[in-house]
Motif scaffolding. Structure first.
Motif, PDB file in Angstrom:
ATOM      1  N   THR A   1      36.476 -11.645  14.104  1.00  0.00           N
ATOM      2  CA  THR A   1      37.283 -12.778  14.563  1.00  0.00           C
ATOM      3  C   THR A   1      38.561 -12.303  15.228  1.00  0.00           C
ATOM      4  OG1 THR A   1      36.391 -14.098  12.734  1.00  0.00           O
ATOM      5  CG2 THR A   1      38.337 -14.965  13.853  1.00  0.00           C
ATOM      6  N   ALA A   2      39.131 -11.217  14.707  1.00  0.00           N
ATOM      7  CA  ALA A   2      40.338 -10.656  15.338  1.00  0.00           C
ATOM      8  C   ALA A   2      40.040 -10.205  16.761  1.00  0.00           C
ATOM      9  CB  ALA A   2      40.856  -9.481  14.510  1.00  0.00           C
ATOM     10  N   ARG A   3      38.881  -9.580  16.964  1.00  0.00           N
ATOM     11  CA  ARG A   3      38.499  -9.166  18.316  1.00  0.00           C
ATOM     12  C   ARG A   3      38.410 -10.364  19.246  1.00  0.00           C
ATOM     13  NH1 ARG A   3      35.982  -3.902  18.267  1.00  0.00           N
ATOM     14  NH2 ARG A   3      35.675  -3.128  16.144  1.00  0.00           N
ATOM     15  N   GLU A   4      37.834 -11.461  18.748  1.00  0.00           N
ATOM     16  CA  GLU A   4      37.668 -12.665  19.576  1.00  0.00           C
ATOM     17  C   GLU A   4      39.019 -13.273  19.941  1.00  0.00           C
ATOM     18  OE1 GLU A   4      35.190 -15.158  17.211  1.00  0.00           O
ATOM     19  OE2 GLU A   4      33.369 -13.949  17.520  1.00  0.00           O
ATOM     20  N   ILE A   5      39.898 -13.419  18.921  1.00  0.00           N
ATOM     21  CA  ILE A   5      41.207 -14.030  19.179  1.00  0.00           C
ATOM     22  C   ILE A   5      42.041 -13.124  20.085  1.00  0.00           C
ATOM     23  CG2 ILE A   5      43.348 -14.882  18.148  1.00  0.00           C
ATOM     24  CD1 ILE A   5      41.744 -15.420  15.558  1.00  0.00           C
ATOM     25  N   GLY A   6      42.071 -11.819  19.766  1.00  0.00           N
ATOM     26  CA  GLY A   6      42.838 -10.879  20.585  1.00  0.00           C
ATOM     27  C   GLY A   6      42.348 -10.844  22.016  1.00  0.00           C
ATOM     28  N   GLY A   7      41.023 -10.849  22.178  1.00  0.00           N
ATOM     29  CA  GLY A   7      40.458 -10.860  23.523  1.00  0.00           C
ATOM     30  C   GLY A   7      40.838 -12.100  24.287  1.00  0.00           C
ATOM     31  N   HIS A   8      40.810 -13.239  23.609  1.00  0.00           N
ATOM     32  CA  HIS A   8      41.184 -14.508  24.252  1.00  0.00           C
ATOM     33  C   HIS A   8      42.648 -14.500  24.682  1.00  0.00           C
ATOM     34  CE1 HIS A   8      42.274 -18.897  24.279  1.00  0.00           C
ATOM     35  NE2 HIS A   8      41.186 -18.913  25.017  1.00  0.00           N
TER      36      HIS A   8
END
Length: 369
Positions: free
Chosen positions: A354-361
């Motif tokens: 989830t951190a990857r998704e939020i950071g990527g966004h």
């Protein structure tokens, strides 16, 4: 330990209202040692007047801020009000030296206005009107000499309040030992992020994590806020403000507490850092010798080389996943949470999907396989 009750103080808003009233009285030829002002709750408060004098078309007066036994950064500051009496029956409040101006949306005061909150505005307006002749109004300029320097040690720069301090206070009274007040002072950061159009927000427990998130990994500064030790309080308010996702971004020493379900992370409140790391290492198959070394350590920094030596660095991702799960559970699923664990030097130790998704966004520049 003394049982003597702690002394209450007065807010900058009370000081500004009292100074404004004393300035009008000076214009009328009255130089008083103290004035009464009315709080937004209708309570009469008395403030000593440091000095007052008549000037052309009005008066000027000052009150010295007394925060009582609260460790307030504005304790001892001089709050000055210059009042120019007008024939227009309204009270206009302006920011003078050392009082900030709002530059970001989401606060209680509109962009472009002096950083004088609604409570103090009410108190100043009533204090001045109570002294003016019928049909008269006034322009009140509030200033705090040295206020810009003091403001650098507050959250004002993060909140987009430039040029000085905020004139604040909802009750007019400073309650000593006000942890609650400090917690509540952190919350406006969330409303600013929301007003700027973000649905995702980054929570960093401290300044170091905030700087790493922005300067090293390119997360947008406007979306990164400090939580101090009050991670649970800030999660609750992120949900209240309708944020969609939260990225917890911080040092292992703070994040591991969240992994254990600890949401007030001050070391005197709860400290199970080493025990938590040891438990997850054991669950990941670490040998007993590793567990014993971790439990014999004194800091999480000292644990890191032990984990590396036993080739157990995968535990960091597990701790990140666990922190996200506990944080999501804490707000009953009202938020989606991702977690990044970093060293004091800014190296990423672990993170979850989830951190990857939020950071990527949010456009970060993290490249981890």
């Amino acid at each position: 330990m003394s049982d003597k009750p702690m002394r209450k103080g007065i807010t900058t808003g009370t000081c500004a209202a009292a100074a404004a009233k004393a300035a009008v009285m000076a214009w009328q030829g009255q130089h008083v040692a103290a004035v009464e002002v009315i709080s937004p709750q209708g309570i009469t408060l008395v403030a000593p007047v440091a000095e007052s004098q008549a000037i052309a078309g009005g008066g000027v007066a000052s009150v010295i801020k007394d925060a009582g036994d609260d460790p307030d950064i504005t304790h001892g500051a001089q709050i000055v009000a210059e009042v120019i009496v007008t024939d227009d029956p309204e009270i206009v409040i302006k920011a003078g030296e050392g009082v900030g101006t709002v530059t970001k949306p989401g606060l209680a005061v509109p962009v472009g206005q002096p950083a004088v909150n609604p409570g103090p505005r009410t108190m100043i307006t009533k204090a001045v009107f109570d002294c003016l002749p019928p049909g008269k109004g006034a322009v009140v300029t509030v200033s705090v000499p040295g206020g810009e320097k003091l403001a650098a040690r507050t959250l004002n720069p993060i909140l987009g309040i430039v040029g000085g301090l905020s004139i604040i206070g909802t009750t007019g009274i400073v309650e000593p030992m006000s942890e609650e007040a400090f917690k509540n002072s952190l919350v406006p950061q969330i409303s600013v992020v929301k007003a700027l159009g973000y649905q995702d927000i980054v929570f960093a427990p401290g300044k170091i994590g905030q700087d790493i998130a922005v300067n090293r990994y390119g997360l947008p500064a406007a979306a990164v806020v400090q939580t101090s030790n009050f991670i649970g309080h800030m999660l609750e308010n992120a949900a209240k403000y309708g944020m969609h996702r939260v990225l917890l971004f911080g040092h292992l020493g703070k994040i591991v507490k969240v992994s254990a379900g600890i949401f007030h992370t001050h070391n005197r409140m709860a400290d199970a850092r080493l025990e938590t790391i040891a438990a997850y290492l054991a669950a990941s198959g670490a040998p007993q010798a590793a567990i014993e070394e971790v439990l014999a350590s004194t800091t999480t920094e000292a644990v890191m080389p032990i984990i590396a030596r036993y080739n157990m660095t995968g535990v960091y991702n597990l701790l990140a996943e666990r922190a996200s799960m506990r944080a999501t559970r804490y707000v009953f699923g009202d938020l989606t949470v991702g977690t990044v664990i970093v060293t004091l030097q800014g190296e990423i130790l672990g993170l979850d999907r989830t951190a990857r998704e939020i950071g990527g966004h949010l456009g970060w520049n993290v490249n981890i396989k």
